[in-house]
Design a protein around this motif. Structure first.
Motif, mmCIF file in Angstrom:
data_model
loop_
_atom_site.group_PDB
_atom_site.id
_atom_site.type_symbol
_atom_site.label_atom_id
_atom_site.label_comp_id
_atom_site.label_asym_id
_atom_site.label_seq_id
_atom_site.Cartn_x
_atom_site.Cartn_y
_atom_site.Cartn_z
ATOM 1 N N PRO A 29 0.832 -1.213 0.000
ATOM 2 C CA PRO A 29 0.000 0.000 0.000
ATOM 3 C C PRO A 29 0.862 1.257 0.000
ATOM 4 O O PRO A 29 1.756 1.415 0.826
ATOM 5 N N ARG A 30 0.590 2.145 -0.940
ATOM 6 C CA ARG A 30 1.385 3.370 -1.076
ATOM 7 C C ARG A 30 1.291 4.257 0.166
ATOM 8 O O ARG A 30 2.259 4.901 0.537
ATOM 9 N N GLU A 31 0.107 4.304 0.797
ATOM 10 C CA GLU A 31 -0.039 5.184 1.955
ATOM 11 C C GLU A 31 0.875 4.776 3.105
ATOM 12 O O GLU A 31 1.331 5.614 3.876
ATOM 13 N N ILE A 32 1.179 3.489 3.221
ATOM 14 C CA ILE A 32 2.077 3.030 4.278
ATOM 15 C C ILE A 32 3.525 3.357 3.923
ATOM 16 O O ILE A 32 4.260 3.908 4.726
ATOM 17 N N ILE A 33 3.935 3.021 2.711
ATOM 18 C CA ILE A 33 5.313 3.251 2.282
ATOM 19 C C ILE A 33 5.646 4.741 2.259
ATOM 20 O O ILE A 33 6.704 5.164 2.715
ATOM 21 N N LEU A 34 4.732 5.560 1.741
ATOM 22 C CA LEU A 34 4.989 6.999 1.606
ATOM 23 C C LEU A 34 4.621 7.781 2.861
ATOM 24 O O LEU A 34 4.862 8.972 2.939
ATOM 25 N N ASP A 35 4.017 7.114 3.842
ATOM 26 C CA ASP A 35 3.613 7.739 5.110
ATOM 27 C C ASP A 35 2.679 8.924 4.882
ATOM 28 O O ASP A 35 2.894 10.017 5.400
ATOM 29 N N VAL A 36 1.658 8.698 4.058
ATOM 30 C CA VAL A 36 0.646 9.716 3.786
ATOM 31 C C VAL A 36 -0.718 9.199 4.235
ATOM 32 O O VAL A 36 -0.920 7.994 4.368
ATOM 33 N N ILE A 42 -17.622 8.479 2.035
ATOM 34 C CA ILE A 42 -18.916 7.892 1.709
ATOM 35 C C ILE A 42 -19.841 9.086 1.506
ATOM 36 O O ILE A 42 -20.321 9.690 2.468
ATOM 37 N N GLY A 43 -19.982 9.455 0.223
ATOM 38 C CA GLY A 43 -20.723 10.676 -0.097
ATOM 39 C C GLY A 43 -20.060 11.858 0.579
ATOM 40 O O GLY A 43 -18.840 11.948 0.649
ATOM 41 N N ASN A 44 -20.889 12.760 1.100
ATOM 42 C CA ASN A 44 -20.342 13.864 1.892
ATOM 43 C C ASN A 44 -20.745 13.722 3.355
ATOM 44 O O ASN A 44 -20.705 14.676 4.114
ATOM 45 N N LYS A 45 -21.108 12.495 3.755
ATOM 46 C CA LYS A 45 -21.592 12.266 5.124
ATOM 47 C C LYS A 45 -20.567 11.612 6.048
ATOM 48 O O LYS A 45 -20.606 11.813 7.247
ATOM 49 N N ASP A 46 -19.673 10.795 5.500
ATOM 50 C CA ASP A 46 -18.676 10.107 6.321
ATOM 51 C C ASP A 46 -17.309 10.215 5.668
ATOM 52 O O ASP A 46 -17.188 10.104 4.444
ATOM 53 N N LEU A 47 -16.288 10.400 6.494
ATOM 54 C CA LEU A 47 -14.910 10.473 6.029
ATOM 55 C C LEU A 47 -14.055 9.642 6.970
ATOM 56 O O LEU A 47 -14.036 9.878 8.178
ATOM 57 N N SER A 48 -13.352 8.661 6.409
ATOM 58 C CA SER A 48 -12.415 7.846 7.170
ATOM 59 C C SER A 48 -11.008 8.324 6.843
ATOM 60 O O SER A 48 -10.650 8.476 5.671
ATOM 61 N N ILE A 49 -10.204 8.575 7.874
ATOM 62 C CA ILE A 49 -8.819 9.007 7.695
ATOM 63 C C ILE A 49 -7.923 7.996 8.393
ATOM 64 O O ILE A 49 -8.005 7.824 9.612
ATOM 65 N N GLU A 50 -7.085 7.330 7.608
ATOM 66 C CA GLU A 50 -6.105 6.394 8.153
ATOM 67 C C GLU A 50 -4.731 7.042 8.095
ATOM 68 O O GLU A 50 -4.478 7.896 7.264
ATOM 69 N N ASN A 51 -3.848 6.592 8.975
ATOM 70 C CA ASN A 51 -2.462 7.068 9.003
ATOM 71 C C ASN A 51 -2.387 8.547 9.390
ATOM 72 O O ASN A 51 -1.800 9.358 8.688
ATOM 73 N N TYR A 52 -3.003 8.891 10.503
ATOM 74 C CA TYR A 52 -2.998 10.266 11.001
ATOM 75 C C TYR A 52 -2.138 10.342 12.260
ATOM 76 O O TYR A 52 -1.759 9.311 12.831
ATOM 77 N N LYS A 53 -1.824 11.555 12.697
ATOM 78 C CA LYS A 53 -1.003 11.742 13.898
ATOM 79 C C LYS A 53 -1.796 12.257 15.090
ATOM 80 O O LYS A 53 -1.506 11.907 16.213
ATOM 81 N N GLY A 54 -2.791 13.112 14.850
ATOM 82 C CA GLY A 54 -3.543 13.653 15.973
ATOM 83 C C GLY A 54 -4.575 14.666 15.531
ATOM 84 O O GLY A 54 -4.602 15.092 14.381
#
Length: 102
Positions: A29-36, A42-54
């Protein structure tokens, strides 16, 4: 001083390019290797954010989340953090904008 900054920027770009190629070759997965962060809407109702700091700021109209590469500014109405774990934040509400701030 300008030459040093140019060289540092080129070196950072070269490292990023190498990481992208390794990610593609090894099918990681690019997000893991690039640390992004990885964002899933899901539409404009839900947003999932992985690989965050705080979380920097939190209200029902504005949430700011820090990541290794950018700060994310999420605006909208009735915003709330539905789930928060060490790996993921899920924001619910009426999401209007998401900005990447350097």
């Amino acid at each position: 001083m300008g030459k040093k900054n140019t060289r540092n920027n080129k070196e950072k770009k070269d490292v990023k390019d190498i990481k992208e190629k390794v990610s593609d070759i090894l099918e990681l997965p690019r997000e893991i290797i690039l640390d992004v962060p990885k964002l899933i809407f899901i539409g404009n109702k839900d947003l999932s954010i992985e690989n965050y700091k705080g979380i920097i700021e939190y209200s029902d109209k504005l949430i700011r989340v820090n990541t290794n590469s950018h700060m994310l500014k999420i605006t909208g109405q009735k915003l709330e953090i539905k789930t928060i774990t060490a790996e993921e934040i899920i924001i619910a509400g009426e999401i209007s904008t998401v900005e990447f701030i350097a």
